[in-house]
Design an enzyme around this catalytic site. Structure first.
Site, PDB file in Angstrom:
ATOM      1  N   ASP A 203       0.837  -1.403   0.079  1.00  0.00           N
ATOM      2  CA  ASP A 203       0.096   0.067   0.083  1.00  0.00           C
ATOM      3  C   ASP A 203       0.851   1.110  -0.107  1.00  0.00           C
ATOM      4  OD1 ASP A 203      -2.236  -1.798   0.269  1.00  0.00           O
ATOM      5  OD2 ASP A 203      -2.437  -1.379   2.330  1.00  0.00           O
TER       6      ASP A 203
HETATM    7  N1  URA Z   1      -1.415  -5.732   4.024  1.00  0.00           N
HETATM    8  C1  URA Z   1      -1.746  -4.568   3.950  1.00  0.00           C
HETATM    9  O1  URA Z   1      -2.851  -4.458   4.689  1.00  0.00           O
HETATM   10  N2  URA Z   1      -1.120  -3.724   3.455  1.00  0.00           N
HETATM   11  C2  URA Z   1       0.090  -4.062   2.494  1.00  0.00           C
HETATM   12  O2  URA Z   1       0.522  -3.089   1.985  1.00  0.00           O
HETATM   13  C3  URA Z   1       0.858  -5.229   2.546  1.00  0.00           C
HETATM   14  C4  URA Z   1      -0.213  -6.032   3.347  1.00  0.00           C
END
Ligand code: URA
Length: 248
Positions: free
Chosen positions: A102
């Site tokens: 993310d």
């Molecule tokens: N899980 C999440 O919630 N975000 C990420 O970036 C990776 C794994």
């Protein structure tokens, strides 16, 4: 091709590091020291040595990036800075990130141009282990942690596969832990923590498929993978077999 470009494609260092190696006399072409990074060479015909060792042309490139927060995991984006913008020194190799983190997640991101390996690492059947350092707030209980380890309902068709949780610490209403998962669902860690009453405030991936984030890499820095690290990633079948029984 330029000497510095060719050598940086051989996983010796970044383009600017390689220029430095050439200028300080560490590189020979057909037995002669060459100190000009722009010197034209032929990968198939010239014998190129770094520190006395002959370099073999490698078809694919593999890097680890310590992704900073605020950067999107994409090759192009019209609004935000992308992880590939951070790696402009390695441009021209058709690189892409393996999977995604993310925008606000930090840590280990593998970047390559090896589509076969990427496909293998992202396959749900491979159960590649990803470990995250998680900070969260909320009412996390030992029962909640037990649920993470059993599998939780995050609103998908199936509950999550069992995760492993370690190093749980609590300080003034906030918690930190290491959480290892073997799937790659959308926002999976945040949704898992939410399902047990928490809210993720900081997330950093510290390992992926047995590859560990290099602690010497600053946020936004990257480096080529070492040969043994590439082998570690390519050798995922053992994980698959170890996890197969859990799913059956
Ligand atoms: N899980 C999440 O919630 N975000 C990420 O970036 C990776 C794994």
């Amino acid at each position: 091709m330029r000497l510095d470009k060719l050598i940086s494609q051989m996983q010796i260092g970044t383009r600017s590091q390689v220029k430095e190696y050439i200028r300080n006399g560490s590189v020979t072409v057909n037995g002669q020291v060459v100190k000009k990074p722009e010197c034209k060479v032929n990968a198939l015909e010239d014998k190129i040595c770094y520190m006395g060792r002959e370099l073999c042309f490698q078809k694919f490139a593999y890097y680890m990036l310590n992704k900073p927060s605020g950067v999107v995991t994409a090759t192009k984006d019209s609004h935000d800075q992308t992880v590939m913008d951070l790696m402009h020194d390695a441009a021209g190799k058709d690189l892409f990130p393996v999977g995604r983190l993310d925008k606000d997640t930090e840590g280990l991101l593998l970047v390559t141009n090896d589509g076969t390996l990427s496909h293998k690492l992202l396959s749900p059947k491979m159960h590649v282990v990803k470990t995250y350092y998680v900070e969260c707030e909320g009412a996390l209980t030992s029962e909640g942690i037990f649920m993470l380890e059993q599998g939780v309902d995050i609103g998908d068709e199936k509950i999550t596969l069992p995760a492993s949780v370690s190093n749980v610490k609590q300080l003034d209403g906030t918690y930190s832990m290491l959480l290892s998962i073997t799937e790659g669902r959308f926002h999976q860690v945040k949704r898992m923590i939410h399902a047990v009453g928490g809210n993720v405030t900081y997330l950093k991936r510290i390992s992926f498929g047995g590859l560990f984030l290099d602690k010497t890499l600053a946020n936004g820095a990257w480096r080529p993978l070492r040969q043994e690290e590439i082998m570690q990633l390519a050798n995922q079948n053992q994980n698959k077999n170890q996890n197969k029984n859990k799913e059956d």
